[in-house]
Design a protein around this motif. Sequence first.
Motif, PDB file in Angstrom:
ATOM      1  N   VAL A 159       2.479 -16.075 -16.595  1.00 47.78           N
ATOM      2  CA  VAL A 159       3.404 -15.187 -15.914  1.00 47.78           C
ATOM      3  C   VAL A 159       2.535 -14.261 -15.019  1.00 47.78           C
ATOM      4  CG1 VAL A 159       4.849 -13.469 -16.091  1.00 47.78           C
ATOM      5  CG2 VAL A 159       4.857 -15.250 -17.796  1.00 47.78           C
ATOM      6  N   ASP A 160       3.022 -14.016 -13.431  1.00 50.81           N
ATOM      7  CA  ASP A 160       2.565 -13.072 -12.795  1.00 50.81           C
ATOM      8  C   ASP A 160       3.197 -11.896 -12.909  1.00 50.81           C
ATOM      9  OD1 ASP A 160       1.156 -15.117 -11.320  1.00 50.81           O
ATOM     10  OD2 ASP A 160       2.783 -15.597  -9.996  1.00 50.81           O
ATOM     11  N   LEU A 161       2.358 -10.787 -13.276  1.00 45.28           N
ATOM     12  CA  LEU A 161       3.013  -9.337 -13.659  1.00 45.28           C
ATOM     13  C   LEU A 161       2.679  -8.525 -12.495  1.00 45.28           C
ATOM     14  CD1 LEU A 161       1.978  -9.314 -17.087  1.00 45.28           C
ATOM     15  CD2 LEU A 161       3.895 -10.004 -16.427  1.00 45.28           C
ATOM     16  N   VAL A 162       3.212  -7.215 -12.448  1.00 45.84           N
ATOM     17  CA  VAL A 162       3.013  -6.173 -11.253  1.00 45.84           C
ATOM     18  C   VAL A 162       1.895  -5.243 -11.871  1.00 45.84           C
ATOM     19  CG1 VAL A 162       3.803  -4.333 -10.210  1.00 45.84           C
ATOM     20  CG2 VAL A 162       5.581  -6.347 -10.618  1.00 45.84           C
ATOM     21  N   TYR A 163       0.850  -5.036 -10.901  1.00 42.03           N
ATOM     22  CA  TYR A 163      -0.272  -4.079 -11.183  1.00 42.03           C
ATOM     23  C   TYR A 163      -0.371  -3.126  -9.975  1.00 42.03           C
ATOM     24  CZ  TYR A 163      -1.845  -7.647 -14.557  1.00 42.03           C
ATOM     25  OH  TYR A 163      -1.729  -8.534 -15.688  1.00 42.03           O
ATOM     26  N   LYS A 164      -1.251  -1.994 -10.455  1.00 42.80           N
ATOM     27  CA  LYS A 164      -1.355  -1.111  -9.318  1.00 42.80           C
ATOM     28  C   LYS A 164      -3.096  -1.023  -9.477  1.00 42.80           C
ATOM     29  CE  LYS A 164      -0.792   3.225 -11.470  1.00 42.80           C
ATOM     30  NZ  LYS A 164       0.410   4.646 -11.236  1.00 42.80           N
ATOM     31  N   VAL A 165      -3.725  -0.725  -8.182  1.00 46.24           N
ATOM     32  CA  VAL A 165      -5.127  -0.220  -8.209  1.00 46.24           C
ATOM     33  C   VAL A 165      -5.305   0.909  -7.266  1.00 46.24           C
ATOM     34  CG1 VAL A 165      -5.552  -1.940  -6.214  1.00 46.24           C
ATOM     35  CG2 VAL A 165      -7.353  -1.184  -7.448  1.00 46.24           C
ATOM     36  N   ASP A 166      -6.017   1.973  -7.867  1.00 43.98           N
ATOM     37  CA  ASP A 166      -6.374   3.099  -7.300  1.00 43.98           C
ATOM     38  C   ASP A 166      -7.453   2.769  -6.180  1.00 43.98           C
ATOM     39  OD1 ASP A 166      -8.180   5.597  -6.771  1.00 43.98           O
ATOM     40  OD2 ASP A 166      -6.370   6.484  -8.021  1.00 43.98           O
ATOM     41  N   VAL A 167      -7.373   3.075  -5.004  1.00 44.73           N
ATOM     42  CA  VAL A 167      -8.174   2.748  -3.718  1.00 44.73           C
ATOM     43  C   VAL A 167      -9.728   3.429  -4.116  1.00 44.73           C
ATOM     44  CG1 VAL A 167      -8.505   2.700  -1.347  1.00 44.73           C
ATOM     45  CG2 VAL A 167      -6.326   2.212  -2.016  1.00 44.73           C
ATOM     46  N   LEU A 168      -9.544   4.517  -4.346  1.00 46.72           N
ATOM     47  CA  LEU A 168     -10.811   5.123  -4.616  1.00 46.72           C
ATOM     48  C   LEU A 168     -11.551   4.867  -5.687  1.00 46.72           C
ATOM     49  CD1 LEU A 168      -9.709   8.799  -3.491  1.00 46.72           C
ATOM     50  CD2 LEU A 168     -11.124   7.112  -2.229  1.00 46.72           C
ATOM     51  N   THR A 169     -10.919   4.733  -7.014  1.00 48.72           N
ATOM     52  CA  THR A 169     -11.832   4.428  -8.159  1.00 48.72           C
ATOM     53  C   THR A 169     -11.622   2.890  -8.595  1.00 48.72           C
ATOM     54  OG1 THR A 169      -9.796   4.609  -9.729  1.00 48.72           O
ATOM     55  CG2 THR A 169     -10.906   6.730  -8.965  1.00 48.72           C
ATOM     56  N   PHE A 171       0.924  -1.328   0.017  1.00 48.54           N
ATOM     57  CA  PHE A 171      -0.024  -0.057   0.108  1.00 48.54           C
ATOM     58  C   PHE A 171       0.783   1.404  -0.056  1.00 48.54           C
ATOM     59  CE2 PHE A 171      -3.321   2.567   2.592  1.00 48.54           C
ATOM     60  CZ  PHE A 171      -3.681   3.375   1.437  1.00 48.54           C
ATOM     61  N   ASP A 172       0.842   2.020  -1.037  1.00 51.04           N
ATOM     62  CA  ASP A 172       1.585   3.456  -1.246  1.00 51.04           C
ATOM     63  C   ASP A 172       0.526   4.362  -0.624  1.00 51.04           C
ATOM     64  OD1 ASP A 172       2.453   5.637  -1.816  1.00 51.04           O
ATOM     65  OD2 ASP A 172       2.853   5.450  -4.248  1.00 51.04           O
ATOM     66  N   GLU A 173       0.515   4.747   0.574  1.00 55.93           N
ATOM     67  CA  GLU A 173      -0.362   5.544   1.376  1.00 55.93           C
ATOM     68  C   GLU A 173      -0.233   6.943   0.684  1.00 55.93           C
ATOM     69  OE1 GLU A 173      -0.970   4.914   5.537  1.00 55.93           O
ATOM     70  OE2 GLU A 173       1.039   3.966   5.524  1.00 55.93           O
ATOM     71  N   ALA A 174       1.149   7.443   0.294  1.00 55.80           N
ATOM     72  CA  ALA A 174       1.005   8.835  -0.383  1.00 55.80           C
ATOM     73  C   ALA A 174       0.330   8.947  -1.691  1.00 55.80           C
ATOM     74  CB  ALA A 174       2.662   9.072  -0.599  1.00 55.80           C
ATOM     75  N   ASN A 175       0.051   8.017  -2.545  1.00 60.82           N
ATOM     76  CA  ASN A 175      -0.706   7.903  -3.655  1.00 60.82           C
ATOM     77  C   ASN A 175      -1.952   7.076  -3.616  1.00 60.82           C
ATOM     78  OD1 ASN A 175       1.200   9.742  -5.278  1.00 60.82           O
ATOM     79  ND2 ASN A 175       2.520   7.889  -4.797  1.00 60.82           N
ATOM     80  N   ASN A 176      -2.437   6.600  -2.654  1.00 65.06           N
ATOM     81  CA  ASN A 176      -3.609   5.884  -2.474  1.00 65.06           C
ATOM     82  C   ASN A 176      -3.636   4.876  -3.222  1.00 65.06           C
ATOM     83  OD1 ASN A 176      -5.710   5.500  -0.435  1.00 65.06           O
ATOM     84  ND2 ASN A 176      -7.091   6.745  -1.660  1.00 65.06           N
ATOM     85  N   VAL A 177      -2.782   4.036  -3.571  1.00 65.42           N
ATOM     86  CA  VAL A 177      -2.541   2.971  -4.765  1.00 65.42           C
ATOM     87  C   VAL A 177      -2.120   1.943  -3.914  1.00 65.42           C
ATOM     88  CG1 VAL A 177      -2.597   4.402  -6.632  1.00 65.42           C
ATOM     89  CG2 VAL A 177      -0.389   3.685  -5.621  1.00 65.42           C
ATOM     90  N   VAL A 178      -2.587   0.513  -4.651  1.00 64.38           N
ATOM     91  CA  VAL A 178      -2.058  -0.555  -3.892  1.00 64.38           C
ATOM     92  C   VAL A 178      -1.200  -1.184  -4.981  1.00 64.38           C
ATOM     93  CG1 VAL A 178      -2.619  -2.880  -2.884  1.00 64.38           C
ATOM     94  CG2 VAL A 178      -3.384  -0.913  -2.149  1.00 64.38           C
ATOM     95  N   TYR A 179       0.026  -1.604  -4.809  1.00 65.61           N
ATOM     96  CA  TYR A 179       0.653  -2.335  -5.896  1.00 65.61           C
ATOM     97  C   TYR A 179       0.628  -3.815  -5.710  1.00 65.61           C
ATOM     98  CZ  TYR A 179       3.017   1.788  -7.284  1.00 65.61           C
ATOM     99  OH  TYR A 179       3.095   3.062  -8.135  1.00 65.61           O
ATOM    100  N   PHE A 180       0.366  -4.631  -6.482  1.00 66.31           N
ATOM    101  CA  PHE A 180       0.557  -6.198  -6.538  1.00 66.31           C
ATOM    102  C   PHE A 180       0.780  -6.980  -7.428  1.00 66.31           C
ATOM    103  CE2 PHE A 180      -3.659  -4.732  -8.067  1.00 66.31           C
ATOM    104  CZ  PHE A 180      -4.037  -5.771  -9.161  1.00 66.31           C
ATOM    105  N   LEU A 181       1.181  -8.348  -7.297  1.00 63.66           N
ATOM    106  CA  LEU A 181       1.234  -9.110  -8.419  1.00 63.66           C
ATOM    107  C   LEU A 181       0.197 -10.068  -8.751  1.00 63.66           C
ATOM    108  CD1 LEU A 181       4.261  -8.648  -7.346  1.00 63.66           C
ATOM    109  CD2 LEU A 181       4.796 -11.006  -8.217  1.00 63.66           C
ATOM    110  N   SER A 182       0.006 -10.282 -10.011  1.00 66.05           N
ATOM    111  CA  SER A 182      -1.423 -11.136 -10.573  1.00 66.05           C
ATOM    112  C   SER A 182      -0.969 -11.723 -11.772  1.00 66.05           C
ATOM    113  CB  SER A 182      -2.465 -10.038 -10.583  1.00 66.05           C
ATOM    114  OG  SER A 182      -3.638 -10.837 -10.957  1.00 66.05           O
ATOM    115  N   ASN A 183      -1.900 -12.915 -11.904  1.00 64.52           N
ATOM    116  CA  ASN A 183      -1.860 -13.607 -13.401  1.00 64.52           C
ATOM    117  C   ASN A 183      -2.929 -13.404 -14.078  1.00 64.52           C
ATOM    118  OD1 ASN A 183      -3.782 -14.996 -12.014  1.00 64.52           O
ATOM    119  ND2 ASN A 183      -2.446 -16.948 -11.999  1.00 64.52           N
TER     120      ASN A 183
END
Length: 630
Positions: A370-380, A346-358
């Motif tokens: 392959v598991d890749l890196v993603y980010k999700v905006d907590v608000l949207t 959780f990147d609190e400063a930018n309110n996004v969560v980075y994670f790995l996913s297939n």
Amino acid sequence: MAKDNKKVTFSKRVVKKYKELGKTTRIAIWSVFVLGLLCSIAIPVILIFKLDSIIFPSSLDGQVYDYENISIEEARVCIGNKCTNTDSNGEFSLANLTYGKNTIEISQQGYETATMIVNLKRGANFKEFEMQIAGRRDFIGVLNLEKNKGKVVEDDLILNLGENSEPIIVGDDGSFEVKNVEITTERVKIQSPNYKDIEVEVDVSQLVIDLGTRTLEVAGDITFDCTDWLSQIVIEDLKISGTINEEEIETINYEQRQAECYIKDLELKDRASLQVVKDGYITKNIEVGSVEQGKNFQEDLQMVREGKLVYTSNRTGNEQIYIANYDGSEEQLLTGNTGRNYSPYFDEANNVVYFLSNRDGKKDDDGDIVDLVYKVDVLTKKITKISSNEYNDNDGNIGAYNLRAGKRAFVKEHPDYPDTYQMWFGNIDGTGNKQLAHTSENESTYFYSISDDGKYVLFQGYYPDSSRNGLYLMNTTNLDKDRIYEPNNEENKYGEIIEFSSDGKMAMIRERTPQGSDLFIRIFNKGELIKITNTASYEYSPRFSDNSEFVSFVSNRDNKSDIYVVDLSNKEETKITSNGKVDNAFWRDGLLFFSKEDDLWVIDPQNPENERLVTRDSLVSNYYSYYYWD
């Protein structure tokens, strides 16, 4: 006859002389006469009474005790100049006293001196005396309801004495008595959630204080627990604002009695919409549609520390990422129900969560997903792919990574020497790769960990010359490296990399031995290797705290899996949990979150008496551990 005439003549002359005297002189003569007459009467009476008291003296036997009927020993008892001390039973005896009214004084250290009038009869007398502890008083009074209807509700009816309070028990006639209580104020309050408070100014010099007759007015209080949801520690200095009957009030006063807060003396049927604010805690809202008499208690209003917790759960069938407050409230699913999603940061400063996913089903050159890196905006809830390729440089595997640093480290086989592996370093999106360790034949590096700032990498080096083997710290910019741990081949001891501390100044190492394993801390700038555990048990899930001042781990040393915490300032170890079923643990804002029987729990290491359930069916093994290797 002549003699009688002379007496008459003399009397007439005396009367004539008396009449010739001035008025003042005549009054003086009468005063002397009356005084003489009184003396002739009083002196014999006094002599008779004096003789009576000598012939028939009074005596006083007594006992001195306190409010709880405990005898007071060595109390000084005096009537006039006759004094004595009480014995071990609080008893005393005074003889040769004068019957009638006498002043008795009783004193003892720690008690208020008691002075009173006693009326003694002739002969033996017995009396009991109660002493008041110093600083304590008795209160009496009468309470009745407005319009004199009904019986007083005694629930939570108290006498507030400043720093302490005492319950008030009201008799059928409305009278009450509160005995032997300590008072620290000259203004006491009669308080109850059922009535408006009554404040009375009192004279603390009086041992028995009469509060008089007081009329109670019906009211209601809004009450709630002003405690920390987790530690149960009382929270003070709250700020309460909001509206009462649509009137906006910037600051609403409240009273606090230990762990309970009161918004006092609201009229019945009042409407309230309030906010309870405390720095470092989530704002709590209070909604009361119609105030009722007595306590209007607000459930579930304990204060929860600010902060968001990110975790994984497979409750929907796939492993998904959720975010919630520390108590599990306001839980949100961030990743939908697509693919396997794990290792959130959780990147609190930018309110996004980075994670790995297939989730996208991308495949490498060999056709494996392959598991890749993603980010999700907590608000949207908008999800963005970070990886720009499928990591074909590492057979479709991201390698070791630190999502906070945005960096990855991976191995490549040497193009000229089979079974010889080199370390590469780059961005988590797959770009910016560069070779860090240039190895020769039969030299290899494995098991990487990346610092949070991305400036350093820990790795395990293997060389043909085994004396060079060990754990190394490398600067990713200038490629300088230092060996921070050297294995002991003779004793079959070797080290494993665990992680960097969050401040980047230390590394945690597990040393394996034939007997088990122990944890060590390497302080880089001091060159120190400090052993922090010394048992035959296996310590797993070791973690640095957020502030790098503590280390936690799970151990089954007593055949139960529990969390232990080591204070790095003094190496003292504390067992934090005792349920024996802990699977894993991680730190967040000074709190320890852990999984127990597939559920997520939290505990405060500084106040470990309480552990609280956060959410059911969660997987936390990957959370807050950013360092992975092949």
